[in-house]
Design a protein around this motif. Structure first.
Motif, PDB file in Angstrom:
ATOM      1  N   THR A 113       0.818  -1.210   0.000  1.00  0.00           N
ATOM      2  CA  THR A 113       0.000   0.000   0.000  1.00  0.00           C
ATOM      3  C   THR A 113       0.856   1.266   0.000  1.00  0.00           C
ATOM      4  OG1 THR A 113      -0.198  -0.125   2.390  1.00  0.00           O
ATOM      5  CG2 THR A 113      -1.978  -1.086   1.102  1.00  0.00           C
TER       6      THR A 113
ATOM      7  N   TYR B  20       0.672   2.411 -10.095  1.00  0.00           N
ATOM      8  CA  TYR B  20      -0.260   1.381 -10.559  1.00  0.00           C
ATOM      9  C   TYR B  20       0.363  -0.013 -10.462  1.00  0.00           C
ATOM     10  CZ  TYR B  20      -2.787   5.237 -12.823  1.00  0.00           C
ATOM     11  OH  TYR B  20      -3.468   6.389 -13.078  1.00  0.00           O
TER      12      TYR B  20
ATOM     13  N   LEU C  76      -4.500  -1.705  -9.885  1.00  0.00           N
ATOM     14  CA  LEU C  76      -4.762  -1.207  -8.537  1.00  0.00           C
ATOM     15  C   LEU C  76      -3.923   0.032  -8.337  1.00  0.00           C
ATOM     16  CD1 LEU C  76      -4.507  -4.500  -6.428  1.00  0.00           C
ATOM     17  CD2 LEU C  76      -6.582  -3.380  -7.269  1.00  0.00           C
ATOM     18  N   SER C  77      -4.452   1.002  -7.625  1.00  0.00           N
ATOM     19  CA  SER C  77      -3.693   2.207  -7.301  1.00  0.00           C
ATOM     20  C   SER C  77      -4.173   2.729  -5.953  1.00  0.00           C
ATOM     21  CB  SER C  77      -3.864   3.269  -8.393  1.00  0.00           C
ATOM     22  OG  SER C  77      -5.201   3.698  -8.474  1.00  0.00           O
TER      23      SER C  77
ATOM     24  N   ALA D 195      -5.886   4.799  -3.071  1.00  0.00           N
ATOM     25  CA  ALA D 195      -7.083   5.629  -2.985  1.00  0.00           C
ATOM     26  C   ALA D 195      -6.657   7.075  -2.749  1.00  0.00           C
ATOM     27  CB  ALA D 195      -7.967   5.135  -1.839  1.00  0.00           C
ATOM     28  N   SER D 196      -7.531   7.982  -3.028  1.00  0.00           N
ATOM     29  CA  SER D 196      -7.267   9.409  -2.865  1.00  0.00           C
ATOM     30  C   SER D 196      -6.861   9.736  -1.430  1.00  0.00           C
ATOM     31  CB  SER D 196      -8.530  10.194  -3.220  1.00  0.00           C
ATOM     32  OG  SER D 196      -8.373  11.558  -2.916  1.00  0.00           O
TER      33      SER D 196
ATOM     34  N   ALA E 251     -11.024   8.436   2.074  1.00  0.00           N
ATOM     35  CA  ALA E 251     -10.800   7.127   1.463  1.00  0.00           C
ATOM     36  C   ALA E 251      -9.502   6.543   2.017  1.00  0.00           C
ATOM     37  CB  ALA E 251     -10.707   7.256  -0.052  1.00  0.00           C
TER      38      ALA E 251
ATOM     39  N   LEU F 195      -6.603   0.754  -1.419  1.00  0.00           N
ATOM     40  CA  LEU F 195      -6.368   0.699  -2.856  1.00  0.00           C
ATOM     41  C   LEU F 195      -7.696   0.763  -3.605  1.00  0.00           C
ATOM     42  CD1 LEU F 195      -3.793  -2.214  -2.855  1.00  0.00           C
ATOM     43  CD2 LEU F 195      -3.300   0.218  -3.124  1.00  0.00           C
ATOM     44  N   LYS F 196      -7.643   1.301  -4.815  1.00  0.00           N
ATOM     45  CA  LYS F 196      -8.830   1.265  -5.675  1.00  0.00           C
ATOM     46  C   LYS F 196      -8.504   0.440  -6.908  1.00  0.00           C
ATOM     47  CE  LYS F 196      -7.722   5.705  -7.751  1.00  0.00           C
ATOM     48  NZ  LYS F 196      -8.156   7.068  -8.015  1.00  0.00           N
ATOM     49  N   ALA F 197      -9.506  -0.267  -7.403  1.00  0.00           N
ATOM     50  CA  ALA F 197      -9.374  -1.061  -8.620  1.00  0.00           C
ATOM     51  C   ALA F 197      -9.912  -0.226  -9.772  1.00  0.00           C
ATOM     52  CB  ALA F 197     -10.166  -2.357  -8.494  1.00  0.00           C
ATOM     53  N   GLU F 198      -9.145  -0.175 -10.868  1.00  0.00           N
ATOM     54  CA  GLU F 198      -9.531   0.642 -12.006  1.00  0.00           C
ATOM     55  C   GLU F 198      -9.439  -0.141 -13.304  1.00  0.00           C
ATOM     56  OE1 GLU F 198      -7.914   4.802 -11.952  1.00  0.00           O
ATOM     57  OE2 GLU F 198      -6.560   3.898 -10.478  1.00  0.00           O
TER      58      GLU F 198
END
Length: 95
Positions: free
Chosen positions: A9, A14, A40-41, A43-44, A53, A56-59
């Motif tokens: 984390t 990415y 994955l990257s 989160a803000s 937030a 990680l966020k999935a994009e």
């Protein structure tokens, strides 16, 4: 597939975790090719009274072609380069 990989984390970029490519039928009934990569990257880090937030966020990122990820392995840290339509035109290892 089935190999494990570690996503830290603390990594600010990415991580490549998959892809999808093929053809879909558009409104004119024409088969149109598509290429998407999944990453994955972090989160803000933005916080406000109404938003916070963590993790990680999935994009899903649209790509110019499957060539973008041809040399990548699942779990690779990558740098992404975009065209003016926000499609990925190049992904290179960031190790």
């Amino acid at each position: 597939m089935g190999e494990e990989f570690l996503v830290q984390t603390s990594y600010p970029g990415y991580v490549f975790v998959g892809w999808a490519a093929g053809r879909f039928e558009n409104e004119q009934k024409k088969k149109t090719p598509f290429a998407n990569m999944f990453v994955l990257s972090p989160a803000s880090t933005y916080e406000s009274e109404d938003f916070k937030a963590f993790g990680l966020k999935a994009e899903k990122k649209k790509c110019l072609s499957p060539e973008v990820w041809k040399d990548l392995e699942i779990g690779s840290r990558v740098r992404l380069f975009f065209d003016d339509k926000q499609r990925v035109i190049l992904a290179e290892l960031d190790e």
